[in-house]
Design an enzyme around this catalytic site. Structure first.
Site, PDB file in Angstrom:
ATOM      1  N   LYS A  69      18.862 -26.252 -19.885  1.00 11.87           N
ATOM      2  CA  LYS A  69      19.012 -27.706 -21.064  1.00 11.87           C
ATOM      3  C   LYS A  69      20.366 -27.941 -20.546  1.00 11.87           C
ATOM      4  O   LYS A  69      21.364 -27.269 -20.999  1.00 11.87           O
ATOM      5  CB  LYS A  69      18.599 -27.154 -22.353  1.00 11.87           C
ATOM      6  CG  LYS A  69      18.762 -28.309 -23.144  1.00 11.87           C
ATOM      7  CD  LYS A  69      19.078 -28.252 -24.509  1.00 11.87           C
ATOM      8  CE  LYS A  69      20.499 -28.303 -24.868  1.00 11.87           C
ATOM      9  NZ  LYS A  69      21.289 -29.462 -24.646  1.00 11.87           N
ATOM     10  N   CYS A 127      37.604 -24.566 -21.176  1.00 10.82           N
ATOM     11  CA  CYS A 127      37.836 -23.257 -21.763  1.00 10.82           C
ATOM     12  C   CYS A 127      38.891 -22.536 -21.300  1.00 10.82           C
ATOM     13  O   CYS A 127      39.323 -21.487 -21.895  1.00 10.82           O
ATOM     14  CB  CYS A 127      36.578 -22.366 -21.782  1.00 10.82           C
ATOM     15  SG  CYS A 127      36.083 -21.772 -20.052  1.00 10.82           S
TER      16      CYS A 127
HETATM   17  P1  NAD Z   1      28.583 -27.180 -27.827  1.00  9.85           P
HETATM   18  O1  NAD Z   1      28.431 -25.999 -28.855  1.00  9.85           O
HETATM   19  O2  NAD Z   1      28.528 -28.479 -28.824  1.00  9.85           O
HETATM   20  O3  NAD Z   1      27.164 -27.501 -27.139  1.00  9.85           O
HETATM   21  C1  NAD Z   1      26.730 -26.225 -26.054  1.00  9.85           C
HETATM   22  C2  NAD Z   1      25.326 -26.480 -25.951  1.00  9.85           C
HETATM   23  O4  NAD Z   1      24.572 -26.329 -26.992  1.00  9.85           O
HETATM   24  C3  NAD Z   1      24.938 -27.879 -25.540  1.00  9.85           C
HETATM   25  O5  NAD Z   1      23.816 -27.909 -24.525  1.00  9.85           O
HETATM   26  C4  NAD Z   1      24.351 -28.425 -26.910  1.00  9.85           C
HETATM   27  O6  NAD Z   1      23.479 -29.400 -26.852  1.00  9.85           O
HETATM   28  C5  NAD Z   1      23.892 -27.222 -27.335  1.00  9.85           C
HETATM   29  N1  NAD Z   1      24.045 -27.173 -29.036  1.00  9.85           N
HETATM   30  C6  NAD Z   1      24.927 -27.806 -29.596  1.00  9.85           C
HETATM   31  N2  NAD Z   1      24.787 -27.810 -30.885  1.00  9.85           N
HETATM   32  C7  NAD Z   1      23.651 -26.986 -31.265  1.00  9.85           C
HETATM   33  C8  NAD Z   1      23.095 -26.366 -32.432  1.00  9.85           C
HETATM   34  N3  NAD Z   1      23.345 -26.381 -33.366  1.00  9.85           N
HETATM   35  N4  NAD Z   1      21.834 -25.565 -32.080  1.00  9.85           N
HETATM   36  C9  NAD Z   1      21.681 -25.538 -30.886  1.00  9.85           C
HETATM   37  N5  NAD Z   1      22.030 -26.015 -29.850  1.00  9.85           N
HETATM   38  C10 NAD Z   1      23.016 -26.651 -30.008  1.00  9.85           C
HETATM   39  O7  NAD Z   1      29.666 -27.192 -26.792  1.00  9.85           O
HETATM   40  P2  NAD Z   1      30.333 -28.274 -26.108  1.00  9.85           P
HETATM   41  O8  NAD Z   1      31.159 -29.321 -26.819  1.00  9.85           O
HETATM   42  O9  NAD Z   1      29.279 -29.026 -25.055  1.00  9.85           O
HETATM   43  O10 NAD Z   1      31.271 -27.481 -25.070  1.00  9.85           O
HETATM   44  C11 NAD Z   1      32.590 -27.462 -25.115  1.00  9.85           C
HETATM   45  C12 NAD Z   1      32.762 -26.048 -25.644  1.00  9.85           C
HETATM   46  O11 NAD Z   1      32.474 -25.041 -24.745  1.00  9.85           O
HETATM   47  C13 NAD Z   1      34.262 -25.600 -25.954  1.00  9.85           C
HETATM   48  O12 NAD Z   1      34.263 -24.620 -26.983  1.00  9.85           O
HETATM   49  C14 NAD Z   1      34.557 -24.704 -24.620  1.00  9.85           C
HETATM   50  O13 NAD Z   1      35.530 -23.787 -24.944  1.00  9.85           O
HETATM   51  C15 NAD Z   1      33.273 -23.935 -24.451  1.00  9.85           C
HETATM   52  N6  NAD Z   1      33.017 -23.640 -23.108  1.00  9.85           N
HETATM   53  C16 NAD Z   1      33.344 -22.353 -22.895  1.00  9.85           C
HETATM   54  C17 NAD Z   1      33.388 -21.655 -21.556  1.00  9.85           C
HETATM   55  C18 NAD Z   1      33.355 -20.021 -21.359  1.00  9.85           C
HETATM   56  O14 NAD Z   1      32.805 -19.775 -20.086  1.00  9.85           O
HETATM   57  N7  NAD Z   1      33.784 -19.346 -22.096  1.00  9.85           N
HETATM   58  C19 NAD Z   1      33.095 -22.742 -20.471  1.00  9.85           C
HETATM   59  C20 NAD Z   1      33.148 -24.069 -20.783  1.00  9.85           C
HETATM   60  C21 NAD Z   1      33.216 -24.388 -22.071  1.00  9.85           C
END
Ligand code: NAD
Length: 502
Positions: free
Chosen positions: A182, A291
């Site tokens: 997804k 991140c």
């Molecule tokens: P997000 O948590 O908003 O979304 C991530 C995924 O989860 C998306 O596919 C989204 O559709 C889904 N999602 C969002 N809210 C949801 C919910 N309430 N219930 C179920 N699914 C949900 O994150 P984002 O804004 O897409 O990405 C940025 C974040 O990711 C930052 O915090 C960043 O630090 C982190 N990140 C971490 C790494 C790592 O390896 N640690 C790598 C890249 C990004």
């Protein structure tokens, strides 16, 4: 200013890829907007519960055939995928710039890092081997075999739309599992392209599926008893409170790589010129939406008098601001541009909210990126320029929370111990770096600091595909990490066999 040719010329209506078919979703369609031009480039469906269930069932049906396909035959598909990705390298990279906003060089880097995971997974015939010992007692032998588990869900974030699902997918497939990806609904085109490549490479129907959407699809994955495990990359509240918790309740394996607040320490003996150059890509690369981005900059006064520290601090901060001021911001398909926009207007507003909060809490705004200056004439909706705050303390909102934008918070630490204490007082533990020419401080840092990815004279600690992508504290939930050997263990079960023949 020359803009590279855009590979997406008409609005693409994205379909799901289920059981080897491209199927139109019944869900609502949402616009995908190029953040630099503000033009609609695609429409993505918010798929329904029935659609994710159909994908899980297709993957479950494909699993018995795929797990009995010899590993060598499975990885031949990955070799073909790699070849096609190389052929389409530039197109795939430009699509990332169009859907996400990052510069074309950053996109090319992302494509390369994604492909490297496919390359590593082609080693599965060796990497998946178990081990054995004859005569654990006289005439009795024991061995471990590794077997795939079934169907896995992979949930991606918006900030690396091409690469992040590839931290998991090639390993899952190579070990004989089936997957459903997804993608982030904010930038789903890259995963559509990768699924097209998987199809062209001969991966059989049902093995590689993509279902677009949001929390309904994620909820469907979490609830479905046919899914063995989840790989999630995204924010901490979702990773911890939704994914990790629900996987615990339903007994699924989980990798949840989450948010960050990364500290960059500069010791008085650091090579300042090289350090500042590394800091620019660390803090402002990908417009701070990594991140692994630097967030808190800490000149450390170890061994310096008060007066010497002031002079050192000023030298570092002035050089940092001077370099940040020179960063060229614009549309990432202009090859002279060094920083693109935020992913969308809402994300810019969120970052602006943090800038306002920083001012309100008493930090000094030394460089205000809200005065947007661009290379080229683009709508400024999603753009910010590099921003720097001084006089930030670890307990201020901008010193503590993940801003996920081009904002640097400068903090003062008089000693190495004080700097370590600052890092440890923050809930995140994703990445941190030290710039120094002293082996003693470098070793002390790596030994003591509670973070998963550690840089020594490196600003962006991005582990290569054959190493795990680590993370600690609120930045990671689970035990095994994505990429390399840990991913292979995650996607397989160890069986132990003890045998004796009479
Ligand atoms: P997000 O948590 O908003 O979304 C991530 C995924 O989860 C998306 O596919 C989204 O559709 C889904 N999602 C969002 N809210 C949801 C919910 N309430 N219930 C179920 N699914 C949900 O994150 P984002 O804004 O897409 O990405 C940025 C974040 O990711 C930052 O915090 C960043 O630090 C982190 N990140 C971490 C790494 C790592 O390896 N640690 C790598 C890249 C990004």
């Amino acid at each position: 200013m020359a803009i590279l040719e855009e590979p997406i010329k008409e609005v693409v209506t994205i379909k799901n890829y289920i059981d080897g078919e491209w199927v139109e979703s019944e869900g609502e369609l949402v616009d995908v907007i190029n953040p630099a031009t503000q033009k609609v480039i695609a429409k993505v469906p918010i798929s329904t519960r029935d659609e994710i269930n159909a994908a899980v069932e297709a993957a479950q049906r494909a699993f018995p055939m795929w797990r009995t396909t010899p590993p060598l035959a499975r990885v031949r598909c990955l070799f073909r995928m790699k070849e096609i990705m190389e052929e389409r390298f530039e197109e795939l990279s430009r699509i990332q710039t169009m859907e996400h906003g990052k510069t074309i060089d950053e996109s090319r880097g992302e494509t390369r890092r994604g492909i490297e995971n496919v390359e590593v997974a082609t080693g599965i015939p060796s990497l998946m081997m178990g081990y054995n010992l004859e005569d654990i007692a006289t005439g009795i032998d024991e061995y471990v075999i590794r077997q795939p588990l079934g169907v896995f869900g992979i949930i991606g974030p918006f900030n690396f739309p091409f690469m992040v699902p590839l931290w998991f997918a090639p390993y899952a497939i190579a070990t004989g599992n089936c997957i459903i990806i997804k993608p982030s609904s904010e930038d789903p085109l890259s995963q559509m392209k990768i699924a097209e490549i998987a199809e062209e490479a001969g991966i059989p129907p049902g093995v590689w599926n993509v279902v677009n959407g949001g929390r309904t699809v994620v909820g469907g994955m979490l609830d479905h008893p046919g899914i063995e495990g989840i790989c999630f990359v995204g924010s901490t509240p979702v990773g911890r409170d939704v994914i990790y918790r629900r996987c615990g309740e339903t007994g699924k394996r989980v990798i949840a790589q989450c948010g960050a607040k990364n500290f960059i320490l500069i010791m008085p003996d650091a090579n300042l010129e090289r350090t500042i150059a590394a800091c620019m890509t660390s803090f402002y690369g990908n417009a701070g939406q990594r991140c692994l981005s630097g967030a808190n900059l800490v000149p450390v006064g170890e061994g310096l008098s008060e007066q010497e520290y002031e002079a050192f601090y000023k030298k570092v901060v002035n050089a940092f601001i001077e370099a940040a001021t020179k960063i060229r911001v614009g549309y990432g398909l202009d090859e002279t541009v060094q920083m693109g926009p935020l992913r969308d207007k809402g994300k810019k507003q969120r970052v602006v909210g943090y800038i306002e909060k920083g001012i309100e809490e008493g930090a000094k705004l030394a460089l205000d990126g809200r005065n947007v200056k661009l290379v080229g004439d683009w709508p400024t909706d999603a753009f910010l320029n590099p921003t720097v705050f001084e006089d930030v303390s670890p307990d201020m909102t901008i010193g503590r929370e993940e801003i996920f934008g081009p904002v640097a918070s400068v903090m003062r630490a008089r000693s190495f111990d004080e700097a370590i204490e600052m890092i440890h007082s923050n809930p995140f533990g994703n990445a941190t770096s030290i710039f120094t020419s002293s082996g003693k401080w470098a070793r002390e840092f790596q030994y003591r600091v509670q973070c998963g990815n550690i840089g020594i004279n490196i600003g962006i600690v991005a582990p290569m595909a054959f190493f795990p992508f680590s993370g600690m504290k609120d930045s990671f939930f689970g035990s095994l990490h994505g990429q390399g050997r840990e991913a292979i263990r995650f996607f397989t079960e160890s069986k132990v066999v003890i045998q004796r023949w009479f």
